[in-house]
Design an enzyme around this catalytic site. Structure first.
Site, mmCIF file in Angstrom:
data_model
loop_
_atom_site.group_PDB
_atom_site.id
_atom_site.type_symbol
_atom_site.label_atom_id
_atom_site.label_comp_id
_atom_site.label_asym_id
_atom_site.label_seq_id
_atom_site.Cartn_x
_atom_site.Cartn_y
_atom_site.Cartn_z
ATOM 1 N N THR A 139 0.826 -1.207 0.000
ATOM 2 C CA THR A 139 0.000 0.000 0.000
ATOM 3 C C THR A 139 0.863 1.261 0.000
ATOM 4 O O THR A 139 0.587 2.187 -0.772
ATOM 5 C CB THR A 139 -0.982 -0.014 1.184
ATOM 6 O OG1 THR A 139 -1.823 -1.169 1.060
ATOM 7 C CG2 THR A 139 -1.846 1.245 1.213
ATOM 8 N N GLU B 192 1.304 9.842 -5.359
ATOM 9 C CA GLU B 192 1.953 11.127 -5.061
ATOM 10 C C GLU B 192 2.861 11.554 -6.200
ATOM 11 O O GLU B 192 2.905 12.733 -6.559
ATOM 12 C CB GLU B 192 2.758 11.038 -3.767
ATOM 13 C CG GLU B 192 1.911 11.063 -2.523
ATOM 14 C CD GLU B 192 2.692 11.532 -1.319
ATOM 15 O OE1 GLU B 192 3.072 12.726 -1.279
ATOM 16 O OE2 GLU B 192 2.915 10.706 -0.425
ATOM 17 N N HIS C 39 -7.278 0.667 -0.957
ATOM 18 C CA HIS C 39 -6.426 -0.277 -1.685
ATOM 19 C C HIS C 39 -7.275 -1.522 -1.818
ATOM 20 O O HIS C 39 -7.401 -2.306 -0.877
ATOM 21 C CB HIS C 39 -5.114 -0.544 -0.946
ATOM 22 C CG HIS C 39 -4.103 -1.251 -1.794
ATOM 23 N ND1 HIS C 39 -2.799 -1.410 -1.395
ATOM 24 C CD2 HIS C 39 -4.185 -1.839 -3.014
ATOM 25 C CE1 HIS C 39 -2.121 -2.067 -2.329
ATOM 26 N NE2 HIS C 39 -2.956 -2.337 -3.325
#
Length: 123
Positions: free
Chosen positions: A33, A41, A67
């Protein structure tokens, strides 16, 4: 001036280096994750990078994401970030990660525009 709609897609291949085992977030050999979030990002950072003033960069402030599905070693994963709102130095993104046509994670991400030298001088 930065406008909503800027987008970028980043890509990675799941390898031993970005599994849950290697990053310490789990004990099975699938995309971690934290690695998926980092890819999101990265996409957000690159979506706006060409529009930033000289000497500026962006830093992450918050990320919230699901996720939903595991990705095995060897899978190609993409993350797309789309700038949705600009509020002064705050940049709000919609982010989503895919393995092929399957959504494996989605959420929101906040970044801040900062002066690189000023930011680093506070360390």
């Amino acid at each position: 001036m930065m406008e909503p709609g800027l987008t970028h897609t980043s890509q990675t291949t799941v390898s031993q280096q970005n599994t849950a085992i290697s990053l310490g977030s789990g004990d099975i050999p699938v995309l971690a994750t934290p690695a998926m979030l980092a890819l999101m990002e990265n996409a957000a950072m690159l979506a706006v990078a060409p529009q930033l003033p000289e000497g500026s960069t962006t830093v992450g402030g918050q990320i919230a994401s699901s996720h939903l599905k595991p990705s095995p070693i060897g899978a190609t994963v993409t993350a797309t970030a789309t700038l949705e709102k600009v509020d002064g130095r705050k940049l709000y993104f919609k982010v989503a990660a895919h393995q092929g046509d399957t959504v494996i994670g989605e959420g929101t991400h906040l970044r801040f525009v900062v002066d690189r030298e000023c930011f680093l001088s506070k360390l």
